[in-house]
Design an enzyme around this catalytic site. Structure first.
Site, PDB file in Angstrom:
ATOM      1  N   GLY A   9       0.826  -1.216   0.000  1.00 37.36           N
ATOM      2  CA  GLY A   9       0.000   0.000   0.000  1.00 37.36           C
ATOM      3  C   GLY A   9       0.853   1.256   0.000  1.00 37.36           C
ATOM      4  N   THR A  11       1.544   3.288  -2.287  1.00 29.55           N
ATOM      5  CA  THR A  11       1.010   4.404  -3.086  1.00 29.55           C
ATOM      6  C   THR A  11      -0.151   5.117  -2.377  1.00 29.55           C
ATOM      7  N   ASP A  64       0.101  -7.616  -5.528  1.00 33.24           N
ATOM      8  CA  ASP A  64      -1.300  -7.487  -5.120  1.00 33.24           C
ATOM      9  C   ASP A  64      -1.543  -8.391  -3.920  1.00 33.24           C
ATOM     10  N   LEU A  86      -0.084  -2.155   4.858  1.00 31.93           N
ATOM     11  CA  LEU A  86      -1.028  -1.026   4.783  1.00 31.93           C
ATOM     12  C   LEU A  86      -1.999  -1.166   3.611  1.00 31.93           C
ATOM     13  N   ALA A  88      -5.017  -2.056   1.349  1.00 34.55           N
ATOM     14  CA  ALA A  88      -6.398  -2.470   1.598  1.00 34.55           C
ATOM     15  C   ALA A  88      -7.339  -1.725   0.675  1.00 34.55           C
ATOM     16  N   SER A  90      -9.841   0.397   1.174  1.00 35.97           N
ATOM     17  CA  SER A  90     -10.002   1.046   2.481  1.00 35.97           C
ATOM     18  C   SER A  90     -11.268   1.894   2.595  1.00 35.97           C
ATOM     19  N   THR A 133      -8.024  -1.059  12.508  1.00 32.13           N
ATOM     20  CA  THR A 133      -8.833   0.158  12.371  1.00 32.13           C
ATOM     21  C   THR A 133      -9.887   0.312  13.455  1.00 32.13           C
ATOM     22  N   GLU A 135     -12.755   1.040  12.812  1.00 35.10           N
ATOM     23  CA  GLU A 135     -13.993   0.468  12.261  1.00 35.10           C
ATOM     24  C   GLU A 135     -14.309  -0.877  12.918  1.00 35.10           C
ATOM     25  N   TYR A 157     -15.994  -4.092   5.065  1.00 40.60           N
ATOM     26  CA  TYR A 157     -14.624  -3.644   5.351  1.00 40.60           C
ATOM     27  C   TYR A 157     -14.262  -3.962   6.802  1.00 40.60           C
ATOM     28  N   LYS A 161     -11.451  -6.599   8.173  1.00 39.52           N
ATOM     29  CA  LYS A 161     -10.361  -6.143   9.047  1.00 39.52           C
ATOM     30  C   LYS A 161     -10.389  -6.873  10.401  1.00 39.52           C
ATOM     31  N   HIS A 187      -7.439   9.091  10.241  1.00 40.33           N
ATOM     32  CA  HIS A 187      -6.359  10.073  10.108  1.00 40.33           C
ATOM     33  C   HIS A 187      -6.295  10.551   8.669  1.00 40.33           C
TER      34      HIS A 187
HETATM   35  P1  NAP Z   1      -5.432   4.366   1.054  1.00 40.54           P
HETATM   36  O1  NAP Z   1      -4.945   5.766   0.851  1.00 40.54           O
HETATM   37  O2  NAP Z   1      -6.736   3.952   0.492  1.00 40.54           O
HETATM   38  O3  NAP Z   1      -4.290   3.393   0.495  1.00 40.54           O
HETATM   39  C1  NAP Z   1      -4.507   2.013   0.333  1.00 40.54           C
HETATM   40  C2  NAP Z   1      -3.328   1.420  -0.399  1.00 40.54           C
HETATM   41  O4  NAP Z   1      -3.571   0.024  -0.609  1.00 40.54           O
HETATM   42  C3  NAP Z   1      -3.087   2.019  -1.801  1.00 40.54           C
HETATM   43  O5  NAP Z   1      -1.703   2.030  -2.046  1.00 40.54           O
HETATM   44  C4  NAP Z   1      -3.768   0.995  -2.715  1.00 40.54           C
HETATM   45  O6  NAP Z   1      -3.260   0.977  -4.016  1.00 40.54           O
HETATM   46  C5  NAP Z   1      -3.384  -0.281  -1.994  1.00 40.54           C
HETATM   47  N1  NAP Z   1      -4.204  -1.438  -2.331  1.00 40.54           N
HETATM   48  C6  NAP Z   1      -5.540  -1.541  -2.340  1.00 40.54           C
HETATM   49  N2  NAP Z   1      -5.925  -2.789  -2.662  1.00 40.54           N
HETATM   50  C7  NAP Z   1      -4.790  -3.496  -2.873  1.00 40.54           C
HETATM   51  C8  NAP Z   1      -4.513  -4.823  -3.253  1.00 40.54           C
HETATM   52  N3  NAP Z   1      -5.479  -5.722  -3.475  1.00 40.54           N
HETATM   53  N4  NAP Z   1      -3.224  -5.216  -3.381  1.00 40.54           N
HETATM   54  C9  NAP Z   1      -2.218  -4.334  -3.171  1.00 40.54           C
HETATM   55  N5  NAP Z   1      -2.410  -3.048  -2.824  1.00 40.54           N
HETATM   56  C10 NAP Z   1      -3.689  -2.636  -2.670  1.00 40.54           C
HETATM   57  O7  NAP Z   1      -5.468   4.016   2.624  1.00 40.54           O
HETATM   58  P2  NAP Z   1      -4.727   4.744   3.836  1.00 40.54           P
HETATM   59  O8  NAP Z   1      -5.611   5.797   4.370  1.00 40.54           O
HETATM   60  O9  NAP Z   1      -3.341   5.047   3.464  1.00 40.54           O
HETATM   61  O10 NAP Z   1      -4.753   3.579   4.913  1.00 40.54           O
HETATM   62  C11 NAP Z   1      -3.693   2.630   5.012  1.00 40.54           C
HETATM   63  C12 NAP Z   1      -4.198   1.381   5.727  1.00 40.54           C
HETATM   64  O11 NAP Z   1      -4.648   1.731   7.034  1.00 40.54           O
HETATM   65  C13 NAP Z   1      -5.359   0.689   5.063  1.00 40.54           C
HETATM   66  O12 NAP Z   1      -5.207  -0.686   5.299  1.00 40.54           O
HETATM   67  C14 NAP Z   1      -6.578   1.206   5.806  1.00 40.54           C
HETATM   68  O13 NAP Z   1      -7.622   0.274   5.736  1.00 40.54           O
HETATM   69  C15 NAP Z   1      -6.010   1.333   7.194  1.00 40.54           C
HETATM   70  N6  NAP Z   1      -6.598   2.375   8.040  1.00 40.54           N
HETATM   71  C16 NAP Z   1      -6.716   3.651   7.585  1.00 40.54           C
HETATM   72  C17 NAP Z   1      -7.224   4.631   8.428  1.00 40.54           C
HETATM   73  C18 NAP Z   1      -7.367   6.061   7.972  1.00 40.54           C
HETATM   74  O14 NAP Z   1      -8.115   6.810   8.619  1.00 40.54           O
HETATM   75  N7  NAP Z   1      -6.646   6.495   6.938  1.00 40.54           N
HETATM   76  C19 NAP Z   1      -7.598   4.294   9.746  1.00 40.54           C
HETATM   77  C20 NAP Z   1      -7.433   2.981  10.168  1.00 40.54           C
HETATM   78  C21 NAP Z   1      -6.918   2.031   9.321  1.00 40.54           C
HETATM   79  P3  NAP Z   1      -3.780   2.044  -5.142  1.00 40.54           P
HETATM   80  O15 NAP Z   1      -3.063   3.335  -4.833  1.00 40.54           O
HETATM   81  O16 NAP Z   1      -3.367   1.413  -6.400  1.00 40.54           O
HETATM   82  O17 NAP Z   1      -5.261   2.158  -4.959  1.00 40.54           O
HETATM   83  N1  GDD Z   2     -16.947   9.216   2.438  1.00 40.88           N
HETATM   84  C1  GDD Z   2     -18.004   9.968   2.781  1.00 40.88           C
HETATM   85  N2  GDD Z   2     -18.624  10.728   1.832  1.00 40.88           N
HETATM   86  N3  GDD Z   2     -18.438   9.930   4.063  1.00 40.88           N
HETATM   87  C2  GDD Z   2     -19.485  10.717   4.392  1.00 40.88           C
HETATM   88  C3  GDD Z   2     -20.141  11.529   3.459  1.00 40.88           C
HETATM   89  C4  GDD Z   2     -19.694  11.531   2.111  1.00 40.88           C
HETATM   90  O1  GDD Z   2     -20.226  12.192   1.241  1.00 40.88           O
HETATM   91  N4  GDD Z   2     -21.132  12.192   4.091  1.00 40.88           N
HETATM   92  C5  GDD Z   2     -21.107  11.808   5.363  1.00 40.88           C
HETATM   93  N5  GDD Z   2     -20.111  10.903   5.551  1.00 40.88           N
HETATM   94  C6  GDD Z   2     -19.815  10.212   6.815  1.00 40.88           C
HETATM   95  C7  GDD Z   2     -19.799   8.690   6.707  1.00 40.88           C
HETATM   96  O2  GDD Z   2     -21.126   8.171   6.704  1.00 40.88           O
HETATM   97  C8  GDD Z   2     -18.984   8.329   7.947  1.00 40.88           C
HETATM   98  O3  GDD Z   2     -19.829   8.284   9.067  1.00 40.88           O
HETATM   99  C9  GDD Z   2     -18.029   9.511   8.112  1.00 40.88           C
HETATM  100  O4  GDD Z   2     -18.518  10.558   7.245  1.00 40.88           O
HETATM  101  C10 GDD Z   2     -16.583   9.228   7.743  1.00 40.88           C
HETATM  102  O5  GDD Z   2     -16.553   8.635   6.467  1.00 40.88           O
HETATM  103  P1  GDD Z   2     -15.161   8.420   5.685  1.00 40.88           P
HETATM  104  O6  GDD Z   2     -14.397   9.684   5.637  1.00 40.88           O
HETATM  105  O7  GDD Z   2     -15.472   7.717   4.419  1.00 40.88           O
HETATM  106  O8  GDD Z   2     -14.320   7.483   6.687  1.00 40.88           O
HETATM  107  P2  GDD Z   2     -14.740   6.165   7.495  1.00 40.88           P
HETATM  108  O9  GDD Z   2     -14.784   6.560   8.943  1.00 40.88           O
HETATM  109  O10 GDD Z   2     -15.917   5.498   6.936  1.00 40.88           O
HETATM  110  O11 GDD Z   2     -13.490   5.223   7.224  1.00 40.88           O
HETATM  111  C11 GDD Z   2     -12.153   5.725   7.320  1.00 40.88           C
HETATM  112  O12 GDD Z   2     -11.666   5.595   8.634  1.00 40.88           O
HETATM  113  C12 GDD Z   2     -11.557   4.242   9.108  1.00 40.88           C
HETATM  114  C13 GDD Z   2     -11.037   4.312  10.544  1.00 40.88           C
HETATM  115  O13 GDD Z   2     -12.093   4.568  11.410  1.00 40.88           O
HETATM  116  C14 GDD Z   2     -11.312   4.942   6.317  1.00 40.88           C
HETATM  117  O14 GDD Z   2     -10.037   5.523   6.227  1.00 40.88           O
HETATM  118  C15 GDD Z   2     -11.142   3.493   6.755  1.00 40.88           C
HETATM  119  O15 GDD Z   2     -10.200   2.838   5.899  1.00 40.88           O
HETATM  120  C16 GDD Z   2     -10.597   3.493   8.198  1.00 40.88           C
HETATM  121  O16 GDD Z   2     -10.433   2.159   8.648  1.00 40.88           O
END
Ligand code: NAP
Ligand code: GDD
Length: 386
Positions: A9, A11, A64, A86, A88, A90, A133, A135, A157, A161, A187
């Site tokens: 992950g 990228t 992948d 990382l 997923a 996501s 996460t 989640e 999702y 996870k 984040h």
């Molecule tokens: P992101 O920006 O969506 O990045 C996900 C990465 O995974 C991208 O590089 C994507 O590639 C790659 N990927 C997706 N499917 C894949 C597959 N089948 N094989 C190989 N690579 C794959 O997510 P992020 O926000 O950086 O989050 C990183 C990790 O932390 C994820 O596992 C996410 O679920 C977890 N997480 C995120 C948060 C958050 O708030 N950001 C919180 C808790 C946990 P492409 O660029 O090609 O799409």
């Molecule tokens: N995406 C999105 N788009 N969310 C919306 C919107 C919209 O137009 N309007 C309201 N929301 C609300 C969603 O219903 C959710 O309750 C909240 O905003 C946050 O949505 P996201 O920003 O899509 O994040 P997430 O909390 O569902 O998931 C992210 O955080 C998780 C950690 O708690 C992702 O990064 C997950 O990969 C990560 O695990």
């Protein structure tokens, strides 16, 4: 000898920040990227090293999470000291549309990595970080959520996870692997994916301020999230793998905010005072007033006239609710308690929510202005649709 890290992950948002952070620490960093029909390395282009350069310390591999043989071969070639898993699918809402694929990549993908390390005899060498996460808490059983709070995931999702979390714990207990879960709360950053709610807001508010767009649409405005800055959270990942013993840690700020408040704060950052009227699907956001000093400083005096005229004409609605963004099952409230991470890892975040918003808004205003300059110069700009 430099330590060797492998990031799946790479990228993505976190992968890009982590790669940069580890390179600065002197690591040799390998990353797995997916084949795509367009370039997908925007977030890491600034650290890219040409394959013809000798003694590279940043090396990309095609791969992948759904391909065991590919993962096993890469891990064998790289012989990593640290693996950060990382990768997923996501996006929570998209996981309802692609549940099987999400289970395969986010759930079984983790198993493939753990099993590759075991089969290759790397248990003693390779430490593993699993991107777990908040989640997992889903329909939260306790407020705030800690490492001991029971899980109740609310999406394909979250369920995928959950498998990844427990298989990581199981391999740690069964085979003595140094495998740890970071239970990270939301984040964000200027390089957050454009369809996550914070980035969707900061992009849309920027475009509206610059007169490029009239309004935008969101789903549930009352959901609450504990938002931190990705730069702080990737430091926690690194710290988790520097511990003698593997363990699981909550990483969070301890402050929760509604989506509605996130909109208000992003607008206020550039001098827009907004209000809301109506309830549920009928709720609307309106621009009430403009603080010219702040707007001029953050956006530019030349853009204020257009916006003022708009308010005078009573066309001040800039946000509406579209139920298409509702989720079949929602996670209403997340707020984490990161006491363990603070005490055991010494992890202290540098950004608060206001600092995060300042960073994101400044970056998106600049990004959108680039489009204006290009258009004014007669060039075509790209439109991206959700
Ligand atoms: P992101 O920006 O969506 O990045 C996900 C990465 O995974 C991208 O590089 C994507 O590639 C790659 N990927 C997706 N499917 C894949 C597959 N089948 N094989 C190989 N690579 C794959 O997510 P992020 O926000 O950086 O989050 C990183 C990790 O932390 C994820 O596992 C996410 O679920 C977890 N997480 C995120 C948060 C958050 O708030 N950001 C919180 C808790 C946990 P492409 O660029 O090609 O799409
Ligand atoms: N995406 C999105 N788009 N969310 C919306 C919107 C919209 O137009 N309007 C309201 N929301 C609300 C969603 O219903 C959710 O309750 C909240 O905003 C946050 O949505 P996201 O920003 O899509 O994040 P997430 O909390 O569902 O998931 C992210 O955080 C998780 C950690 O708690 C992702 O990064 C997950 O990969 C990560 O695990």
């Amino acid at each position: 000898m430099s330590k060797v890290a492998l990031i799946t992950g790479v990228t993505g948002q976190d992968g890009a920040y982590l790669a940069e952070y580890l390179l600065k620490k002197g690591y040799i960093v390998h990353g797995i990227k997916r084949r795509a029909s367009l370039f997908n390395t925007d977030r890491i282009d600034h650290i890219y090293q040409d394959p013809h350069v000798e003694n590279r310390n940043f090396i990309l591999h095609y791969g992948d999470l759904t391909d065991s043989m590919n993962l096993t071969r890469i891990i064998q070639e790289v012989q990593p000291d640290e693996i950060y898993n990382l990768a997923a699918m996501s996006h929570v809402k998209v996981s309802f549309d692609t549940p099987e694929y999400t289970g395969n990549s986010d759930g079984l993908g983790t198993l493939r990595i753990l099993e590759a390390v075991r089969l290759l005899g790397l248990i003693e060498k390779s430490k593993i970080y699993q991107a777990s996460t908040s989640e997992l808490y889903g329909l939260a059983q306790e407020v705030p959520q800690t490492e001991k709070t029971p899980f109740y995931p609310r999406s394909p999702y979250g369920v995928a996870k959950l498998y990844a979390y427990w298989i990581t714990v199981n391999y740690r207990e069964a085979y003595g692997m140094h495998a740890s879960n970071g239970i990270l709360f939301n984040h964000e950053s200027p390089i957050r994916g454009e369809t996550f709610v914070t980035r969707k807001i900061t992009r849309a508010v920027s475009r509206i301020a610059l007169g490029m767009q009239d309004r935008f649409y969101l789903g549930n405005l009352s959901a609450q999230r504990d938002w931190g800055h990705a730069k702080d959270y990737i430091r926690a990942m690194y710290l988790i793998l520097q511990q003698d013993e593997p363990d699981d840690y909550v990483i969070a700020t301890g402050i929760t905010t509604t989506i509605r408040e996130m909109v208000e704060k992003s607008c206020r950052e550039i001098g827009l005072h907004v209000g809301f009227k109506g309830k549920g699907e009928e709720e609307k956001g309106m621009i009430i007033d403009i603080d010219g000093n702040i707007f001029g400083k953050q956006v530019g005096d030349e853009f204020i006239g257009l916006l003022k005229k708009r308010i005078e004409k009573d066309k001040n609605i800039f946000l509406e609710v579209d139920p298409k963004y509702f989720r079949p099952t929602e996670v209403d409230l997340l707020i984490g308690d990161a006491t363990k991470a603070r005490e055991k890892l010494g992890w202290i975040p540098e950004y608060d929510l206001d600092g995060l918003i300042t960073d994101m808004m400044a970056s998106d205003i600049l990004l959108m202005k680039k489009d204006i300059y290009l258009r004014n110069g007669g060039h075509k700009t790209l439109n991206y649709f959700e």
